[in-house]
Design an enzyme around this catalytic site. Structure first.
Site, mmCIF file in Angstrom:
data_model
loop_
_atom_site.group_PDB
_atom_site.id
_atom_site.type_symbol
_atom_site.label_atom_id
_atom_site.label_comp_id
_atom_site.label_asym_id
_atom_site.label_seq_id
_atom_site.Cartn_x
_atom_site.Cartn_y
_atom_site.Cartn_z
ATOM 1 N N LYS A 1 0.853 -1.205 0.000
ATOM 2 C CA LYS A 1 0.000 0.000 0.000
ATOM 3 C C LYS A 1 0.876 1.237 0.000
ATOM 4 O O LYS A 1 2.042 1.208 0.432
ATOM 5 C CB LYS A 1 -0.956 0.038 1.196
ATOM 6 C CG LYS A 1 -0.289 0.124 2.582
ATOM 7 C CD LYS A 1 0.014 1.537 3.053
ATOM 8 C CE LYS A 1 0.687 1.564 4.427
ATOM 9 N NZ LYS A 1 1.486 2.710 4.741
ATOM 10 N N PRO B 1 9.429 -3.803 -0.667
ATOM 11 C CA PRO B 1 10.572 -3.394 0.150
ATOM 12 C C PRO B 1 10.241 -3.487 1.642
ATOM 13 O O PRO B 1 9.115 -3.201 2.058
ATOM 14 C CB PRO B 1 10.815 -1.943 -0.265
ATOM 15 C CG PRO B 1 10.129 -1.761 -1.564
ATOM 16 C CD PRO B 1 9.019 -2.781 -1.634
ATOM 17 N N VAL B 2 11.237 -3.914 2.422
ATOM 18 C CA VAL B 2 11.038 -4.144 3.868
ATOM 19 C C VAL B 2 11.295 -2.847 4.653
ATOM 20 O O VAL B 2 12.181 -2.067 4.301
ATOM 21 C CB VAL B 2 11.985 -5.261 4.351
ATOM 22 C CG1 VAL B 2 11.885 -5.455 5.867
ATOM 23 C CG2 VAL B 2 11.668 -6.562 3.628
ATOM 24 N N ASP C 1 -2.357 -1.701 10.668
ATOM 25 C CA ASP C 1 -2.612 -1.684 9.222
ATOM 26 C C ASP C 1 -3.219 -3.000 8.716
ATOM 27 O O ASP C 1 -3.576 -3.099 7.540
ATOM 28 C CB ASP C 1 -1.287 -1.477 8.448
ATOM 29 C CG ASP C 1 -0.890 -0.007 8.375
ATOM 30 O OD1 ASP C 1 -1.732 0.851 8.707
ATOM 31 O OD2 ASP C 1 0.259 0.268 7.993
ATOM 32 N N ALA D 1 9.600 -0.095 4.877
ATOM 33 C CA ALA D 1 9.586 0.941 3.845
ATOM 34 C C ALA D 1 8.389 1.887 3.948
ATOM 35 O O ALA D 1 8.309 2.851 3.206
ATOM 36 C CB ALA D 1 9.570 0.261 2.471
ATOM 37 N N MET E 1 5.318 0.618 3.468
ATOM 38 C CA MET E 1 4.399 0.062 2.458
ATOM 39 C C MET E 1 3.604 -1.121 3.003
ATOM 40 O O MET E 1 3.032 -1.901 2.244
ATOM 41 C CB MET E 1 5.190 -0.362 1.216
ATOM 42 C CG MET E 1 5.964 0.807 0.623
ATOM 43 S SD MET E 1 6.713 0.378 -0.932
ATOM 44 C CE MET E 1 5.298 0.485 -2.011
ATOM 45 N N ALA E 2 3.575 -1.271 4.321
ATOM 46 C CA ALA E 2 2.788 -2.315 4.994
ATOM 47 C C ALA E 2 3.175 -3.731 4.565
ATOM 48 O O ALA E 2 2.324 -4.621 4.513
ATOM 49 C CB ALA E 2 1.289 -2.080 4.793
ATOM 50 N N GLY E 3 4.452 -3.934 4.270
ATOM 51 C CA GLY E 3 4.914 -5.244 3.798
ATOM 52 C C GLY E 3 4.606 -6.374 4.767
ATOM 53 O O GLY E 3 4.125 -7.433 4.363
ATOM 54 N N GLY E 4 4.873 -6.160 6.047
ATOM 55 C CA GLY E 4 4.593 -7.191 7.046
ATOM 56 C C GLY E 4 3.098 -7.356 7.248
ATOM 57 O O GLY E 4 2.578 -8.476 7.299
ATOM 58 N N SER E 5 2.384 -6.225 7.346
ATOM 59 C CA SER E 5 0.938 -6.275 7.603
ATOM 60 C C SER E 5 0.187 -7.008 6.491
ATOM 61 O O SER E 5 -0.778 -7.728 6.749
ATOM 62 C CB SER E 5 0.371 -4.853 7.706
ATOM 63 O OG SER E 5 1.064 -4.130 8.683
HETATM 64 P P1 ATP Z 1 4.110 -0.246 7.823
HETATM 65 O O1 ATP Z 1 3.915 0.519 6.555
HETATM 66 O O2 ATP Z 1 2.905 -1.115 8.193
HETATM 67 O O3 ATP Z 1 4.660 0.566 8.962
HETATM 68 P P2 ATP Z 1 6.632 -1.172 6.875
HETATM 69 O O4 ATP Z 1 6.487 -1.392 5.399
HETATM 70 O O5 ATP Z 1 7.226 0.119 7.302
HETATM 71 O O6 ATP Z 1 5.232 -1.369 7.535
HETATM 72 P P3 ATP Z 1 7.558 -3.856 7.255
HETATM 73 O O7 ATP Z 1 8.061 -4.167 5.880
HETATM 74 O O8 ATP Z 1 6.284 -4.461 7.666
HETATM 75 O O9 ATP Z 1 7.524 -2.281 7.502
HETATM 76 O O10 ATP Z 1 8.757 -4.275 8.251
HETATM 77 C C1 ATP Z 1 8.886 -3.759 9.567
HETATM 78 C C2 ATP Z 1 9.725 -4.749 10.378
HETATM 79 O O11 ATP Z 1 8.966 -5.925 10.601
HETATM 80 C C3 ATP Z 1 10.994 -5.170 9.679
HETATM 81 O O12 ATP Z 1 12.089 -4.667 10.377
HETATM 82 C C4 ATP Z 1 10.991 -6.693 9.669
HETATM 83 O O13 ATP Z 1 12.137 -7.264 10.261
HETATM 84 C C5 ATP Z 1 9.770 -7.103 10.500
HETATM 85 N N1 ATP Z 1 8.945 -8.139 9.828
HETATM 86 C C6 ATP Z 1 8.323 -9.149 10.451
HETATM 87 N N2 ATP Z 1 7.618 -9.903 9.590
HETATM 88 C C7 ATP Z 1 7.786 -9.364 8.372
HETATM 89 C C8 ATP Z 1 7.296 -9.704 7.070
HETATM 90 N N3 ATP Z 1 6.509 -10.774 6.867
HETATM 91 N N4 ATP Z 1 7.644 -8.904 6.049
HETATM 92 C C9 ATP Z 1 8.436 -7.820 6.264
HETATM 93 N N5 ATP Z 1 8.932 -7.467 7.461
HETATM 94 C C10 ATP Z 1 8.614 -8.223 8.516
#
Ligand code: ATP
Length: 292
Positions: free
Chosen positions: A11, A95-96, A137, A98, A100-104
């Site tokens: 997202k 991207p982790v 999220d 980032a 972009m809600a990658g984990g969520s």
């Molecule tokens: P948001 O936009 O919801 O704040 P984000 O994109 O900033 O999320 P994520 O990519 O979800 O951040 O990663 C945040 C932290 O969560 C990372 O440091 C990572 O080690 C941890 N993490 C745990 N599970 C996952 C997963 N399935 N994918 C990515 N990161 C994960």
């Protein structure tokens, strides 16, 4: 036993406003959330061997309780007394850390997958009620469509998707902690609050320029100050034809919205050139509303 494959979309926040800090420390937000075509892919299957067997194609992410996708499976196993096991494999493309809600989104995909695989019969609201206990999220990621997000992120009002257009994503190689950004945010009168209601109206009217003219994220006041590279990337996107460019979530990812493929490709080339400010660059499009 056959498995299932779920696309878990990234997202961006077309608009992100923070209304106030609640006494319990959470922040009340008003955000316009847009899914992208860019997605992780989650494979799941039931195993006769009990437990959760998680693998990822990115070596640096945890595959135990440290992974929010693992925690999603764990919550469902405990809540519904599931005795069999589940194998989960995630192809990570978002991207982790980032914004972009990658984990969520992985978490939401696993909740959905557990519901289908084990025939739990939960409706979307029941899944969202479990999801919000795992992350603010997650309910949005379960909705999988453009939405106005309020409260701490759990009050969702569906909106029409952004009209189809090229969306350029660039993540500079810097780390940002979401908690730190929210803690450092100063909600004083100097903050320029984005016009969230005007943007929702523009989406309803299918007015791309009405949306790009209202892009705004109050968290830029914190993250851009600490990482000026974000501003550099925005400038490159704008000077190469973006209608607008903005940081997503707490950053550091920047997105640029274009009305033609040629400009977007030119900006993609510039940003992905060696020695450029962006680490990871993707050219994608808005995700289509799936219409739950
Ligand atoms: P948001 O936009 O919801 O704040 P984000 O994109 O900033 O999320 P994520 O990519 O979800 O951040 O990663 C945040 C932290 O969560 C990372 O440091 C990572 O080690 C941890 N993490 C745990 N599970 C996952 C997963 N399935 N994918 C990515 N990161 C994960």
């Amino acid at each position: 036993m056959s498995g299932i494959t779920i696309a878990a979309p990234a997202k961006i926040n077309l608009g992100l406003d923070v209304i106030r800090r609640r006494p319990d420390g959470y922040h009340e937000v008003r955000m316009i959330m847009q899914m992208l075509d860019l997605h992780d892919t989650v494979f799941m299957e039931i195993t006769s061997e009990p437990g959760i067997h998680l693998t990822m194609d990115l070596p640096d992410l945890p595959t135990d309780e440290g992974n929010i996708a693992f925690r999603a499976a764990d919550v469902m196993m405990k809540r519904f007394g599931i005795r069999e096991g589940v194998r989960i494999h995630i192809e990570k493309r978002i991207p982790v850390a980032a914004g972009m809600a990658g984990g969520s989104t992985d978490c939401a995909a696993v909740l959905d997958g557990m519901n289908s695989l084990f025939k739990l019969g939960l409706d979307r609201q029941a899944l969202m009620d479990i999801g919000v206990t795992l992350g603010a999220d997650v309910p949005y990621c379960l909705l999988r469509q453009t939405a106005l997000s309020e409260g701490i992120g759990e009050l969702l009002t569906p909106l029409p998707a952004l009209p189809d257009c090229p969306v350029l994503i660039a993540k500079p190689p810097v780390s940002v902690s979401t908690g730190h950004v929210y803690q450092s945010l100063k909600l004083d009168e100097s903050i320029r609050h984005p016009d969230i209601d005007g943007m929702a109206q523009a989406l309803k009217a299918g007015d791309l320029h009405g949306v790009t003219g209202r892009l705004g994220n109050v968290l830029e006041t914190v993250t851009v100050k600490e990482h000026p590279v974000i501003e550099d990337i925005k400038k490159i996107m704008i000077s190469n034809g973006a209608l607008g460019a903005l940081m997503s979530g707490s950053g550091p990812t920047v997105f640029g919205i274009y009305d033609n493929e040629a400009s977007a490709k030119m900006a993609y080339e510039k940003l992905s050139a060696q020695g450029g400010p962006a680490g990871q660059v993707y050219l994608t499009r808005p995700g289509k509303n799936c219409g739950f």
